[in-house]
Design an enzyme around this catalytic site. Structure first.
Site, PDB file in Angstrom:
ATOM      1  N   HIS A   1      16.517   3.530  -1.556  1.00 31.34           N
ATOM      2  CA  HIS A   1      15.230   3.586  -0.858  1.00 31.34           C
ATOM      3  C   HIS A   1      14.337   4.607  -1.550  1.00 31.34           C
ATOM      4  CE1 HIS A   1      12.271   4.082   2.393  1.00 31.34           C
ATOM      5  NE2 HIS A   1      12.696   2.916   2.846  1.00 31.34           N
TER       6      HIS A   1
ATOM      7  N   ASP B   1      16.778  -2.772   5.076  1.00 33.34           N
ATOM      8  CA  ASP B   1      16.374  -4.146   4.772  1.00 33.34           C
ATOM      9  C   ASP B   1      17.579  -5.047   4.492  1.00 33.34           C
ATOM     10  OD1 ASP B   1      13.517  -3.713   4.875  1.00 33.34           O
ATOM     11  OD2 ASP B   1      13.762  -2.547   3.051  1.00 33.34           O
TER      12      ASP B   1
END
Length: 424
Positions: free
Chosen positions: A308, A365
């Site tokens: 991320h 995600d």
């Protein structure tokens, strides 16, 4: 602002002192708001990766420690709440609702869940098969015609009503967009269902196949929405603040946020995860092959849903949804070869030294794509689900922005084009 700390800048032999600001979590920044007036210089920071564009009391993130808090409350505590609407109230008002406030807010959401009937007919003229995200970003502008009292000059009187109307009707628009996409009749909201259950019913109920509302599915949808309700100054939130600074009405401002979210580098990440899993499955499900491709610096292939930009450790949202994802899949006893690929890929990421050394943990995600697939949400609705969840955060930032002294956003640039001398 710290009265004792100053940053000094030596420009052409002149010393310029700039104030140092310190946030409540000891975040430090240099206030350069007077730099140009004092020196004629501006700073250059493409993509604003090192620029704090505002002061905010809404969300705190510490990417190195894996911390996410809304209004000072850890995300690990917020997901234990009964409903997403409690967190929406928290973001909008700064505190969790009292029992009385919760009843009042739920009543506002319920009363404002219907679209104006004339507005509903707009959907009839949209092309069948249109992407639900494009429909949503278009239709979210329409309420400004029916409910015009949403500009900066009048919003203070109706901020609670306008916020509730938008949070409630966006799920109705999203469900209608889905029904339009698949060619089924729309399903109206029900007064007897809470927020997430109502949305699921509008999505999946049919005259020929009544939808069974299952509490475990409602629960995990509430969790998913809570995890995505805000995430500080990301692309779409910064868009909302930027557009809102021009005193644009609330609906047009949110439409801009939805458009920013629709890009594959922002809201489309969970859809990209499922597309990657399909690619691996179509190639025989050889997960190891694709792990090795990802390790090869000379190969363009990248594993989606790992690591991320903000978190340099395990995404705190991923920790939560990972556990909930495994519980749901076990409870629903789903047999999906795509999910088997996901489980094997997850195992590599959590045990392989290459991933661990680089902090390439599965992010939120990765799991949300899996969960939405398990819930029966089609891939072209993934980003729409993200928009529904993020809406309270966007409104909270818009509300905070208009309540302050924000001027219209107007960045500077360094011109590197041709000059008259170049054309001589």
């Amino acid at each position: 602002m710290s009265e004792n700390l100053k940053a000094t800048l030596n420009i052409d032999g002149s010393i310029v002192e700039l104030p140092v600001v310190v946030g409540s979590e000891n975040e430090k920044g240099i206030d350069i708001s007077t730099l140009r007036s004092k020196t004629g210089y501006v700073t250059v920071d493409p993509s604003f990766m090192n620029t704090a564009a505002c002061y905010s009391k809404i969300t705190f993130i510490d990417g190195e420690k894996g911390i996410l808090r809304y209004r000072g409350i850890p995300i690990e505590d917020l997901v234990k709440l009964e409903s997403f609407t409690q967190v929406a109230f928290l973001l909008l008002h700064g505190n969790l609702p009292t029992p009385q406030q919760r009843v009042q807010f739920s009543r506002l959401l319920n009363l404002n869940s219907m679209l104006h009937e004339d507005m509903r007919h707009f959907f009839d003229h949209l092309p069948r098969g249109a992407h639900p995200m494009h429909i949503l970003s278009t239709m979210i502008n329409a309420p400004a015609i029916f409910y015009p009292n949403v500009d900066l000059l009048s919003i203070n009187e109706d901020i609670d009503l306008s916020s509730a109307r938008l949070i409630s009707t966006i799920r109705t628009m999203a469900a209608f967009a889905y029904k339009k996409n698949i060619g089924e009749p729309v399903v109206y909201p029900r007064h007897d269902l809470p927020y997430c259950a109502n949305f699921l019913n509008m999505m999946f109920d049919s005259p020929v196949a009544p939808y069974e509302i299952k509490p475990e599915i409602v629960r995990i949808l509430n969790i998913l929405f809570i995890l995505h309700a805000d995430h500080e100054q990301n692309c779409s939130t910064t868009t909302v603040r930027t557009i809102g600074s021009a005193q644009v009405n609330l609906y047009a401002t949110i439409s801009a946020g939805i458009s920013a979210l629709s890009g594959p580098l922002h809201g489309g990440a969970n859809q990209a995860v499922v597309e990657m899993l399909k690619q691996i499955l179509a190639d025989g499900g050889n997960v190891k092959k694709y792990v090795e491709l990802a390790k090869d610096k000379n190969n363009p292939f990248r594993l989606m849903g790992f690591g991320h930009r903000v978190y340099k450790t395990y995404d705190p949202r991923a920790k939560i949804i990972r556990e909930e994802c495994h519980k749901l899949l076990a409870h629903m006893d789903i047999h999906d070869p795509l999910l088997d690929v996901a489980r094997e890929l997850e195992e590599y990421a959590l045990t392989d030294p290459y991933f661990k050394e680089r902090n390439l943990y599965p992010n939120v995600d990765f799991y949300t794509g899996i969960v939405y697939r398990a819930l029966g949400i089609p891939e072209n609705m993934f980003t729409v689900m993200f928009a529904l969840a993020r809406l309270p955060g966007w409104i909270a930032h818009w509300k905070e922005m208009i309540g302050g002294t924000t001027k219209i956003v107007r960045p500077r640039q360094i011109y590197i084009g041709q000059t008259p001398a170049d054309r001589a």
